[in-house]
Structures are given as C-alpha cells and as structure tokens.
Motif scaffolding. Structure first.
Motif, mmCIF file in Angstrom:
data_model
loop_
_atom_site.group_PDB
_atom_site.id
_atom_site.type_symbol
_atom_site.label_atom_id
_atom_site.label_comp_id
_atom_site.label_asym_id
_atom_site.label_seq_id
_atom_site.Cartn_x
_atom_site.Cartn_y
_atom_site.Cartn_z
ATOM 1 N N VAL A 103 19.520 -1.626 19.640
ATOM 2 C CA VAL A 103 19.074 -2.577 20.667
ATOM 3 C C VAL A 103 17.778 -3.257 20.238
ATOM 4 N N GLY A 104 16.847 -2.480 19.713
ATOM 5 C CA GLY A 104 15.574 -3.047 19.287
ATOM 6 C C GLY A 104 14.536 -1.972 19.073
ATOM 7 N N LYS A 105 13.342 -2.413 18.758
ATOM 8 C CA LYS A 105 12.242 -1.490 18.469
ATOM 9 C C LYS A 105 11.362 -1.346 19.712
ATOM 10 N N PHE A 106 11.006 -0.098 20.020
ATOM 11 C CA PHE A 106 10.100 0.177 21.129
ATOM 12 C C PHE A 106 8.649 -0.118 20.722
ATOM 13 N N PHE A 107 8.164 0.665 19.758
ATOM 14 C CA PHE A 107 6.767 0.562 19.340
ATOM 15 C C PHE A 107 6.604 1.292 18.016
ATOM 16 N N VAL A 108 5.395 1.219 17.462
ATOM 17 C CA VAL A 108 5.070 1.882 16.198
ATOM 18 C C VAL A 108 3.881 2.802 16.426
ATOM 19 N N ILE A 109 3.988 4.029 15.946
ATOM 20 C CA ILE A 109 2.886 4.994 16.021
ATOM 21 C C ILE A 109 2.277 5.125 14.633
ATOM 22 N N ASN A 110 0.974 5.000 14.540
ATOM 23 C CA ASN A 110 0.280 5.113 13.264
ATOM 24 C C ASN A 110 -0.454 6.445 13.174
ATOM 25 N N LYS A 111 -0.162 7.185 12.110
ATOM 26 C CA LYS A 111 -0.798 8.481 11.897
ATOM 27 C C LYS A 111 -1.265 8.580 10.451
ATOM 28 N N LEU A 112 -1.990 9.638 10.150
ATOM 29 C CA LEU A 112 -2.333 9.967 8.779
ATOM 30 C C LEU A 112 -1.746 11.336 8.460
ATOM 31 N N VAL A 113 -1.088 11.457 7.310
ATOM 32 C CA VAL A 113 -0.574 12.745 6.860
ATOM 33 C C VAL A 113 -1.178 13.049 5.498
ATOM 34 N N GLU A 114 -1.265 14.308 5.189
ATOM 35 C CA GLU A 114 -1.868 14.712 3.914
ATOM 36 C C GLU A 114 -0.792 14.852 2.851
ATOM 37 N N VAL A 115 -0.969 14.152 1.736
ATOM 38 C CA VAL A 115 -0.058 14.229 0.602
ATOM 39 C C VAL A 115 -0.888 14.514 -0.645
ATOM 40 N N ASP A 116 -0.635 15.659 -1.260
ATOM 41 C CA ASP A 116 -1.395 16.066 -2.453
ATOM 42 C C ASP A 116 -2.890 16.029 -2.181
ATOM 43 N N GLY A 117 -3.262 16.469 -0.993
ATOM 44 C CA GLY A 117 -4.675 16.558 -0.652
ATOM 45 C C GLY A 117 -5.321 15.260 -0.223
ATOM 46 N N GLU A 118 -4.526 14.177 -0.161
ATOM 47 C CA GLU A 118 -5.070 12.875 0.210
ATOM 48 C C GLU A 118 -4.424 12.379 1.506
ATOM 49 N N PRO A 119 -5.222 11.760 2.401
ATOM 50 C CA PRO A 119 -4.654 11.195 3.624
ATOM 51 C C PRO A 119 -3.852 9.929 3.316
ATOM 52 N N VAL A 120 -2.626 9.878 3.818
ATOM 53 C CA VAL A 120 -1.749 8.732 3.584
ATOM 54 C C VAL A 120 -1.276 8.200 4.941
ATOM 55 N N PRO A 121 -1.316 6.861 5.124
ATOM 56 C CA PRO A 121 -0.838 6.294 6.390
ATOM 57 C C PRO A 121 0.651 6.587 6.605
ATOM 58 N N ASN A 122 0.983 6.939 7.831
ATOM 59 C CA ASN A 122 2.374 7.184 8.211
ATOM 60 C C ASN A 122 2.686 6.320 9.430
ATOM 61 N N GLU A 123 3.616 5.387 9.253
ATOM 62 C CA GLU A 123 4.065 4.553 10.359
ATOM 63 C C GLU A 123 5.383 5.113 10.891
ATOM 64 N N GLN A 155 0.826 -1.192 0.000
ATOM 65 C CA GLN A 155 0.000 0.000 0.000
ATOM 66 C C GLN A 155 0.866 1.250 0.000
ATOM 67 N N LYS A 156 0.222 2.360 -0.366
ATOM 68 C CA LYS A 156 0.917 3.635 -0.329
ATOM 69 C C LYS A 156 1.062 4.025 1.130
ATOM 70 N N ILE A 157 2.285 4.036 1.608
ATOM 71 C CA ILE A 157 2.514 4.279 3.027
ATOM 72 C C ILE A 157 3.832 5.020 3.199
ATOM 73 N N ILE A 158 3.885 5.897 4.177
ATOM 74 C CA ILE A 158 5.104 6.616 4.507
ATOM 75 C C ILE A 158 5.716 5.955 5.738
ATOM 76 N N LEU A 159 6.946 5.494 5.615
ATOM 77 C CA LEU A 159 7.653 4.866 6.730
ATOM 78 C C LEU A 159 8.654 5.865 7.315
ATOM 79 N N THR A 160 8.561 6.062 8.600
ATOM 80 C CA THR A 160 9.415 7.001 9.320
ATOM 81 C C THR A 160 10.107 6.279 10.463
ATOM 82 N N ILE A 161 11.339 6.655 10.720
ATOM 83 C CA ILE A 161 12.054 6.106 11.872
ATOM 84 C C ILE A 161 12.348 7.238 12.863
ATOM 85 N N SER A 162 12.421 6.872 14.134
ATOM 86 C CA SER A 162 12.763 7.826 15.177
ATOM 87 C C SER A 162 13.668 7.111 16.173
#
Length: 241
Positions: free
Chosen positions: A101-121, A18-25
C-alpha cells in the motif's frame, strides 16, 4: 540532490553513498473477521501479522532474547527495498505480499558494526498479505509452528520480550520497539495519515472502509488500559483514540 528510485519509492544519493544499513519492516492487517456484533470488541476481530523469532534479530543488542515481532529484515546485496519486503514477509511468515500500500515512516538508529556506529534506517511499510500458504524458510531463526496472524488484543496484551532495563527476558513476549511501531502506525492511520505518514493519501484511501473498526478496536484497548505505556509523557491522563 540526486535520487534513485526503487519502484515508486525514492532514495537520495547520500543514503546510497554512505555506509548505511537499510532495514524493512512490514505491517499487515486482516479485517476479514470483523462483524457487526455489538457484544464483541473489534480488537478481538482485527488481526495483525507477527512472527516468532527463535533467537535475537541480526545486529540486535547483545543479550536481547528471541521474541515476537513484525516481519523485519535487512536488504541483501543489490536487492531493491520492495523485493526485500516481499522476501522477508514470505520467508519469515509463509505469507505472500499481495499488495504494498505504501510507506508509513522511517526510523533512524545507530547500530554497532565492528566497533563502529553505523546508521540504520528502518523503513516501515503497510502491506496486504495472504494467509500462510508456504513453509517458513528461515527455520533457523523463525518458529514456523506459531500462527502468524493474531488479534490486536493479543498483540497489546502480550508480555514484553524484555523490560526496559534488559531484564525479565521472555522469548514468548513481544519486542516493545515493534509494538511501538505498530501503535504509532495505527494512531497515525486513524488521526492524520496525510500529515504524519509518507504515503498518507494511499493509506487513508486503503483504510477508509475499515477506519471505524480500527478506531473502535483501539478505543476498547485504551479503555482497558492496554495502551497506557503509549500515552504522551506530558499528558498522562489522555490517549489518542
């Protein structure tokens, strides 16, 4: 369901298709300055890695100011998540990732791209990082003159980059969402890492030598009222410490 693997971390085929934006923190702690001096608070000795953004992060809400936050960024084309984690930490702070060390957790958000909501993990990781040994590469976005390692007390005492209504903008303040991630990670590390964190076992083993120090630091901050905004809404009189 099919999965694909990035080092030791897996992602489902649905996430990739799917169209999704993957972000790391990245969240990194430094316990090297912890002492046994009872006159000092561990909150003044444990350090955390933060960077100062000159301008709003990519795809942030319109009008969001520059501010201070965790090393964070999006994956580039065909880039693995762990490679992105190392790149963003290095480029934004000048610090090298010594260990993931490892992954804590994943936050799921929606961001607007070209006027459309896109999932952001947003995938939040625990890392070990060096002192800043390289120049900050993202000089247009990050203020490299600011020391990236600060104490836990400084982080939680810091003013907010903006208030909840989008006003009172302060480019020298910290993004509340990033501080919230930090608090959630610490709270889970102290109390129930194996139940609450994706890589809880690895996190618990890593923290073991310093768990009492981190708990003492957070107890001090709670007693001073610096964690009040993270209190459970249904139980305003007690914090997790």
């Amino acid at each position: 369901m099919e999965t694909t693997q990035d080092s030791t971390f897996t992602f489902t085929s649905d996430e990739i298709a799917q169209k999704i934006i993957l972000t790391i923190s990245a969240i990194a702690f430094d316990f090297d300055f912890v002492t046994s001096d009872t006159s000092k608070s561990r909150a003044d000795e444990i350090r955390v890695l933060l960077v100062k953004n000159k301008k709003p992060p990519k795809r942030s809400k319109e009008g969001k100011p520059g501010g201070i936050g965790l090393p964070t960024g999006q994956l580039e084309s065909k880039e693995g998540m762990l490679d992105a984690l190392k790149r963003e930490t290095r480029d934004e702070s000048g610090c090298l990732v010594k260990r993931i060390v490892g992954k804590f957790f994943v936050i799921n958000k929606l961001v607007e791209v070209d006027g459309e909501p896109v999932p952001n993990e947003i995938h939040i990781f625990l890392i070990e990082a060096s002192e800043p040994i390289n120049k900050v590469r993202e000089v247009d976005e990050i203020d490299g003159s600011v020391e990236p390692w600060i104490t836990l007390r400084q982080a939680f005492e810091m003013p907010r980059a903006q208030d909840k209504n989008g006003g009172n903008k302060n480019p020298n303040g910290i993004y509340f969402s990033h501080l919230e991630r930090l608090h959630r990670a610490i709270d889970s590390m102290i109390h129930a890492p194996e139940e609450e964190l994706i890589d809880g076992k690895a996190t618990k083993e890593w923290l073991a030598p310093n768990r009492r120090h981190l708990k003492a630091a957070m107890t001090d901050l709670w007693q001073e009222g610096l964690l009040n905004e993270f209190l459970p809404k249904d139980d305003p009189g007690e914090a997790n410490v």
